[in-house]
Write an enzyme that holds these catalytic residues in place. Sequence first.
Site, PDB file in Angstrom:
ATOM      1  N   CYS A  16      -2.776  13.551   0.780  1.00  0.00           N
ATOM      2  CA  CYS A  16      -4.159  13.716   0.322  1.00  0.00           C
ATOM      3  C   CYS A  16      -4.773  12.315   0.433  1.00  0.00           C
ATOM      4  CB  CYS A  16      -4.158  14.232  -1.118  1.00  0.00           C
ATOM      5  SG  CYS A  16      -5.794  14.482  -1.760  1.00  0.00           S
ATOM      6  N   TYR A  17      -5.363  12.033   1.598  1.00  0.00           N
ATOM      7  CA  TYR A  17      -5.680  10.650   2.005  1.00  0.00           C
ATOM      8  C   TYR A  17      -6.331   9.784   0.930  1.00  0.00           C
ATOM      9  CZ  TYR A  17      -4.859  11.938   6.935  1.00  0.00           C
ATOM     10  OH  TYR A  17      -4.319  12.336   8.126  1.00  0.00           O
ATOM     11  N   CYS A  73      -4.028   0.673  -2.569  1.00  0.00           N
ATOM     12  CA  CYS A  73      -3.883  -0.583  -1.827  1.00  0.00           C
ATOM     13  C   CYS A  73      -2.777  -1.459  -2.421  1.00  0.00           C
ATOM     14  CB  CYS A  73      -5.179  -1.380  -1.869  1.00  0.00           C
ATOM     15  SG  CYS A  73      -6.551  -0.639  -0.990  1.00  0.00           S
ATOM     16  N   ASN A  91       0.846  -1.197   0.000  1.00  0.00           N
ATOM     17  CA  ASN A  91       0.000   0.000   0.000  1.00  0.00           C
ATOM     18  C   ASN A  91       0.883   1.249   0.000  1.00  0.00           C
ATOM     19  OD1 ASN A  91       0.636  -0.785   2.663  1.00  0.00           O
ATOM     20  ND2 ASN A  91      -1.140   0.241   3.536  1.00  0.00           N
ATOM     21  N   CYS A 108     -10.606  -3.049  -4.651  1.00  0.00           N
ATOM     22  CA  CYS A 108      -9.627  -4.038  -5.144  1.00  0.00           C
ATOM     23  C   CYS A 108     -10.332  -5.265  -5.721  1.00  0.00           C
ATOM     24  CB  CYS A 108      -8.663  -4.437  -4.040  1.00  0.00           C
ATOM     25  SG  CYS A 108      -7.452  -3.151  -3.699  1.00  0.00           S
ATOM     26  N   ASN A 119      -0.963   8.661   0.866  1.00  0.00           N
ATOM     27  CA  ASN A 119      -0.665  10.019   0.420  1.00  0.00           C
ATOM     28  C   ASN A 119      -1.230  11.001   1.437  1.00  0.00           C
ATOM     29  OD1 ASN A 119      -1.229  12.590  -1.382  1.00  0.00           O
ATOM     30  ND2 ASN A 119       0.177  11.283  -2.514  1.00  0.00           N
ATOM     31  N   CYS A 127     -10.376  -4.911  -0.078  1.00  0.00           N
ATOM     32  CA  CYS A 127     -11.458  -3.915  -0.071  1.00  0.00           C
ATOM     33  C   CYS A 127     -12.301  -4.054  -1.347  1.00  0.00           C
ATOM     34  CB  CYS A 127     -10.889  -2.504   0.058  1.00  0.00           C
ATOM     35  SG  CYS A 127     -10.232  -1.828  -1.485  1.00  0.00           S
ATOM     36  N   GLU A 183      -2.897  -4.621  -3.184  1.00  0.00           N
ATOM     37  CA  GLU A 183      -3.358  -5.508  -4.259  1.00  0.00           C
ATOM     38  C   GLU A 183      -3.307  -4.789  -5.603  1.00  0.00           C
ATOM     39  OE1 GLU A 183      -4.692  -4.856  -1.340  1.00  0.00           O
ATOM     40  OE2 GLU A 183      -6.151  -6.357  -0.726  1.00  0.00           O
TER      41      GLU A 183
HETATM   42  N1  THU Z   1      -5.260  -1.710   2.466  1.00  0.00           N
HETATM   43  C1  THU Z   1      -4.684  -2.472   1.502  1.00  0.00           C
HETATM   44  O1  THU Z   1      -3.644  -2.106   0.940  1.00  0.00           O
HETATM   45  N2  THU Z   1      -5.276  -3.638   1.179  1.00  0.00           N
HETATM   46  C2  THU Z   1      -6.352  -4.170   1.821  1.00  0.00           C
HETATM   47  O2  THU Z   1      -6.753  -5.286   1.506  1.00  0.00           O
HETATM   48  C3  THU Z   1      -7.021  -3.411   2.872  1.00  0.00           C
HETATM   49  C4  THU Z   1      -6.501  -2.049   3.119  1.00  0.00           C
HETATM   50  C5  THU Z   1      -4.582  -0.475   2.862  1.00  0.00           C
HETATM   51  C6  THU Z   1      -5.234   0.820   2.431  1.00  0.00           C
HETATM   52  C7  THU Z   1      -4.656   1.777   3.456  1.00  0.00           C
HETATM   53  O3  THU Z   1      -3.363   2.172   3.027  1.00  0.00           O
HETATM   54  C8  THU Z   1      -4.493   0.938   4.701  1.00  0.00           C
HETATM   55  O4  THU Z   1      -4.494  -0.407   4.265  1.00  0.00           O
HETATM   56  C9  THU Z   1      -5.585   1.141   5.730  1.00  0.00           C
HETATM   57  O5  THU Z   1      -6.840   1.029   5.164  1.00  0.00           O
END
Ligand code: THU
Length: 154
Positions: A61-62, A67, A56, A104, A59, A101, A69
Amino acid sequence: MMNIEDQTSGPLPKEIVRVLIEKAHEAKNQAYCPYSKFRVGAAVLTQDDRMFKGCNVENACYNLGVCAERTAMLKAVSEGHKTFKAIAIASDMNDEFISPCGACRQFMREFGLKWDVYMTKPDSSYEKMTVEQLLPRSFGPDDLTQKKIDTPNE
Ligand code: THU
C-alpha cells in the site's frame, strides 16, 4: 517544553561526522524498497551522543512507506532520546546530495530548528544545512500555544 536555543552545541568533531555518515550508509543496506528500488539510510546523533540508524521501509500500500530519516528518529524518540545534534542521510545517487522530503523536514522540526542535516553522496562527501534552513518559517509545537481568538464550540 525544551527551549530550542538549548540545542546549539558548536561544530561536531570531524571524526563524529565521519562515523555518523558511515552509519547512514550502513543503514542503507537494510532498506526495504522493492517498489522504488531507491535505497536510503539515515543515522541520527542524539544530544547524549548516541546514534540511531534507520532505512526506508516501503509497503504494497504505497502511501504507507516510511522514509529512512523518520525511521531513525522514531527509533531514537521511542528509546527516550528527543534532542538531536545531527542527522546524516545516504542514498545511492552519485551526482546528487540526498535531500530530505518535506514530511521528514517537518518531522525533524518537531524536535528543534537548530540542529544539523548532513546530506551525503555515496563517496561520503556532504552538504550541511540546519533544520531551520531546510524548513524556514515552519509551524511547530510553540504555535499550538499562541494566543487565539475566541472560537465557537468551546
Ligand atoms: N526516501 C527516503 O527514505 N528519504 C529521503 O530523503 C527521500 C526519499 C525514500 C522514500 C521511498 O521509499 C523512496 O525513498 C523513494 O521515494
